[in-house]
Design a protein around this motif. Sequence first.
Motif, PDB file in Angstrom:
ATOM      1  N   GLU A 212       0.985  -1.217  -0.069  1.00 56.21           N
ATOM      2  CA  GLU A 212      -0.021  -0.149  -0.045  1.00 56.21           C
ATOM      3  C   GLU A 212       0.777   1.228   0.017  1.00 56.21           C
ATOM      4  O   GLU A 212       1.066   1.863   0.913  1.00 56.21           O
ATOM      5  N   GLU A 213       1.422   1.703  -1.184  1.00 61.72           N
ATOM      6  CA  GLU A 213       2.487   2.594  -1.216  1.00 61.72           C
ATOM      7  C   GLU A 213       1.835   4.111  -0.908  1.00 61.72           C
ATOM      8  O   GLU A 213       2.314   4.941  -0.205  1.00 61.72           O
ATOM      9  N   ALA A 214       0.414   4.323  -1.080  1.00 63.23           N
ATOM     10  CA  ALA A 214       0.143   5.611  -0.697  1.00 63.23           C
ATOM     11  C   ALA A 214      -0.136   5.473   0.739  1.00 63.23           C
ATOM     12  O   ALA A 214       0.062   6.787   1.385  1.00 63.23           O
ATOM     13  N   LEU A 215      -0.518   4.477   1.353  1.00 60.82           N
ATOM     14  CA  LEU A 215      -0.760   4.435   2.798  1.00 60.82           C
ATOM     15  C   LEU A 215       0.650   4.753   3.445  1.00 60.82           C
ATOM     16  O   LEU A 215       0.805   5.409   4.337  1.00 60.82           O
ATOM     17  N   ILE A 216       1.650   4.238   2.997  1.00 62.42           N
ATOM     18  CA  ILE A 216       3.035   4.191   3.588  1.00 62.42           C
ATOM     19  C   ILE A 216       3.746   5.691   3.396  1.00 62.42           C
ATOM     20  O   ILE A 216       4.051   6.296   4.377  1.00 62.42           O
ATOM     21  N   ARG A 217       3.052   6.074   2.283  1.00 60.75           N
ATOM     22  CA  ARG A 217       3.620   7.552   1.982  1.00 60.75           C
ATOM     23  C   ARG A 217       3.050   8.624   2.817  1.00 60.75           C
ATOM     24  O   ARG A 217       3.495   9.425   3.244  1.00 60.75           O
ATOM     25  N   ASP A 218       1.788   8.605   2.709  1.00 60.83           N
ATOM     26  CA  ASP A 218       0.618   9.536   3.264  1.00 60.83           C
ATOM     27  C   ASP A 218       0.540   9.562   4.808  1.00 60.83           C
ATOM     28  O   ASP A 218       0.287  10.521   5.474  1.00 60.83           O
ATOM     29  N   VAL A 219       0.593   8.165   5.287  1.00 55.74           N
ATOM     30  CA  VAL A 219       0.206   7.952   6.730  1.00 55.74           C
ATOM     31  C   VAL A 219       1.375   7.973   7.594  1.00 55.74           C
ATOM     32  O   VAL A 219       1.590   8.697   8.572  1.00 55.74           O
ATOM     33  N   PHE A 220       2.308   7.024   7.155  1.00 56.40           N
ATOM     34  CA  PHE A 220       3.525   6.849   7.783  1.00 56.40           C
ATOM     35  C   PHE A 220       4.741   7.814   7.471  1.00 56.40           C
ATOM     36  O   PHE A 220       5.587   8.279   8.307  1.00 56.40           O
ATOM     37  N   GLY A 221       4.841   8.185   6.085  1.00 52.30           N
ATOM     38  CA  GLY A 221       5.868   9.194   5.691  1.00 52.30           C
ATOM     39  C   GLY A 221       7.283   8.411   5.707  1.00 52.30           C
ATOM     40  O   GLY A 221       8.224   9.151   5.561  1.00 52.30           O
ATOM     41  N   THR A 222       7.405   7.045   5.820  1.00 53.65           N
ATOM     42  CA  THR A 222       8.629   6.553   5.641  1.00 53.65           C
ATOM     43  C   THR A 222       9.026   6.336   4.248  1.00 53.65           C
ATOM     44  O   THR A 222       8.232   6.524   3.224  1.00 53.65           O
ATOM     45  N   SER A 223      10.451   5.821   4.072  1.00 53.22           N
ATOM     46  CA  SER A 223      10.859   5.321   2.970  1.00 53.22           C
ATOM     47  C   SER A 223      10.007   4.249   2.494  1.00 53.22           C
ATOM     48  O   SER A 223       9.408   3.431   3.500  1.00 53.22           O
ATOM     49  N   LEU A 224       9.950   3.950   1.125  1.00 56.04           N
ATOM     50  CA  LEU A 224       9.280   2.648   0.554  1.00 56.04           C
ATOM     51  C   LEU A 224      10.307   1.273   0.771  1.00 56.04           C
ATOM     52  O   LEU A 224      11.456   1.586   0.394  1.00 56.04           O
ATOM     53  N   PRO A 225       9.932   0.328   1.120  1.00 57.98           N
ATOM     54  CA  PRO A 225      10.586  -0.729   1.156  1.00 57.98           C
ATOM     55  C   PRO A 225      10.863  -1.585  -0.362  1.00 57.98           C
ATOM     56  O   PRO A 225      10.283  -1.437  -0.910  1.00 57.98           O
ATOM     57  N   ASP A 226      12.017  -2.339   0.031  1.00 58.59           N
ATOM     58  CA  ASP A 226      12.137  -3.295  -1.248  1.00 58.59           C
ATOM     59  C   ASP A 226      11.185  -4.365  -0.974  1.00 58.59           C
ATOM     60  O   ASP A 226      11.403  -5.176  -0.143  1.00 58.59           O
ATOM     61  N   THR A 227      10.412  -4.583  -2.216  1.00 56.60           N
ATOM     62  CA  THR A 227       9.663  -5.799  -1.780  1.00 56.60           C
ATOM     63  C   THR A 227      10.308  -7.281  -2.303  1.00 56.60           C
ATOM     64  O   THR A 227      11.502  -7.151  -2.826  1.00 56.60           O
ATOM     65  N   ALA A 228       9.709  -8.377  -1.684  1.00 56.13           N
ATOM     66  CA  ALA A 228      10.313  -9.592  -1.783  1.00 56.13           C
ATOM     67  C   ALA A 228      10.478  -9.910  -3.395  1.00 56.13           C
ATOM     68  O   ALA A 228      11.343 -10.695  -3.837  1.00 56.13           O
ATOM     69  N   ALA A 229       9.547  -9.676  -4.169  1.00 51.89           N
ATOM     70  CA  ALA A 229       9.506  -9.998  -5.448  1.00 51.89           C
ATOM     71  C   ALA A 229      10.406  -9.243  -6.412  1.00 51.89           C
ATOM     72  O   ALA A 229      11.005  -9.712  -7.081  1.00 51.89           O
ATOM     73  N   LYS A 230      10.723  -7.976  -5.956  1.00 49.00           N
ATOM     74  CA  LYS A 230      11.777  -7.181  -6.629  1.00 49.00           C
ATOM     75  C   LYS A 230      13.147  -7.830  -6.573  1.00 49.00           C
ATOM     76  O   LYS A 230      14.004  -7.569  -7.109  1.00 49.00           O
ATOM     77  N   GLN A 231      13.449  -8.127  -5.113  1.00 53.11           N
ATOM     78  CA  GLN A 231      14.731  -8.616  -4.567  1.00 53.11           C
ATOM     79  C   GLN A 231      14.905  -9.926  -5.483  1.00 53.11           C
ATOM     80  O   GLN A 231      15.971 -10.136  -6.015  1.00 53.11           O
ATOM     81  N   LYS A 232      13.890 -10.753  -5.660  1.00 52.24           N
ATOM     82  CA  LYS A 232      14.151 -11.884  -6.209  1.00 52.24           C
ATOM     83  C   LYS A 232      14.215 -11.612  -7.872  1.00 52.24           C
ATOM     84  O   LYS A 232      15.142 -12.494  -8.391  1.00 52.24           O
ATOM     85  N   GLU A 233      13.570 -10.708  -8.184  1.00 52.68           N
ATOM     86  CA  GLU A 233      13.580 -10.371  -9.594  1.00 52.68           C
ATOM     87  C   GLU A 233      15.152 -10.065  -9.851  1.00 52.68           C
ATOM     88  O   GLU A 233      15.650 -10.561 -11.100  1.00 52.68           O
ATOM     89  N   ALA A 234      15.624  -9.222  -9.141  1.00 52.08           N
ATOM     90  CA  ALA A 234      17.117  -8.732  -9.150  1.00 52.08           C
ATOM     91  C   ALA A 234      18.123  -9.980  -9.140  1.00 52.08           C
ATOM     92  O   ALA A 234      18.942 -10.029  -9.955  1.00 52.08           O
ATOM     93  N   PHE A 235      17.918 -10.844  -8.225  1.00 47.24           N
ATOM     94  CA  PHE A 235      18.673 -12.102  -7.998  1.00 47.24           C
ATOM     95  C   PHE A 235      18.563 -12.846  -9.261  1.00 47.24           C
ATOM     96  O   PHE A 235      19.463 -13.418  -9.650  1.00 47.24           O
ATOM     97  N   LEU A 236      17.346 -13.093  -9.865  1.00 42.46           N
ATOM     98  CA  LEU A 236      17.241 -14.050 -10.801  1.00 42.46           C
ATOM     99  C   LEU A 236      17.775 -13.493 -12.223  1.00 42.46           C
ATOM    100  O   LEU A 236      18.724 -14.189 -12.889  1.00 42.46           O
ATOM    101  N   ALA A 237      17.717 -12.440 -12.436  1.00 43.30           N
ATOM    102  CA  ALA A 237      18.618 -11.559 -13.589  1.00 43.30           C
ATOM    103  C   ALA A 237      20.011 -11.754 -13.382  1.00 43.30           C
ATOM    104  O   ALA A 237      20.528 -11.996 -14.446  1.00 43.30           O
ATOM    105  N   ALA A 238      20.500 -11.450 -12.239  1.00 41.44           N
ATOM    106  CA  ALA A 238      21.835 -11.560 -11.920  1.00 41.44           C
ATOM    107  C   ALA A 238      22.466 -13.027 -12.282  1.00 41.44           C
ATOM    108  O   ALA A 238      23.587 -13.216 -12.758  1.00 41.44           O
TER     109      ALA A 238
END
Length: 363
Positions: A212-238
């Motif tokens: 929930e990017e809008a929730l994280i950005r507008d309610v919490f105001g923190t940086s967005l995390p690296d999702t598990a899917a994006k991490q796996k995508e990067a590792f598979l490509a490498a």
Amino acid sequence: MNKKEVLEIKKQLNPVRCCLTHIAGCYVNSEREIISTFRKRFLSLEEEEMLKFFQLFQKTLSGTIGKSLLTLDYPAPCPEQEGMRSLLQSSLEPGEALDNFYRKVADSYQGEGNYYIVLVHGTYDIPGHTSDGQEQEDASEEMYDHLIGMICPVSLDKPSLVYNAKTQDVENKERDWVLGNPDCGFLYPAFTERRADTNALLYYTRRPDVLEEALIRDVFGTSLPDTAAKQKEAFLAAADASGLTFENAMALKEELALREESEGDLTLDRPERDGLCRQFGIRTEDLEEAMKHSQVSALFAPNLFDKNKTVVSTDHVTIRVPSDLADLVEIRKVDGVDCLVVRPDGRIRLDGIPVKTDGEVAQ
């Protein structure tokens, strides 16, 4: 937060250890309209109701660190962080801090249908620890004031027939609106090194690949995390770019599993990644380029491999084995052709039919 820190707070969510003071909630319909709110002393709840809330809050602190449970950091002070601090200090008393939080969630949460925003305030008297890690209940070090929040979808239960003992007849059951398991939630402030860290919070998501990017950005105001899917995508490509071999991939999976078991939750920083790349035949530049392309800043070991099972597949064949039996699968050359070889560890069956090998027949 690591697994041990999350577990320490989760252990307080039961009637014996309960450190929760007040609970508050807000019902929001599918049009983002706030329909009703409530606030109660937590210990004033009926026993059955209290146990149900304990179960829901426990789910908000459940899952794999780095996948379902993500530590979100505040890179710099911001209005949203101040809002979270005000909410914490309010102890969920009705007022501006609570109203603003409800409104921000209603405006930013992207889930469909009706839902309940549920918040609970707690004060945990952190016990001291001996040198060997044992708790000392009478040696309190400090208090941990915290909030646990969750967003639970609300839906009508399924239609059903029930037996009415009074009329001795079967009749249609009146359908109720039921609180479902949390779709997302949080613990604020984070509980880091056994103390409050107001510069971070723990975020829970039931669907690790959908943040929930809008929730994280507008309610919490923190940086967005690296999702598990994006991490796996990067590792598979490498791995693909570097030509990672079957043997090295199996060895890397075993190494990461051993490290996770001995060290707990394992975030692979740059030195860790470089060392593993050299050891298992992945080019460092391929991994860093893939991470940059996938917009990933770090890798978390459990997101790269499934520690419970090993899946080996080709275009038409898939082999699944428990990870502790992965050595039953190997690649061998047979008549000059690379073949997947599975060593039987018991009786062989074909479509459930027990069969014997030629060797067994000869015996």
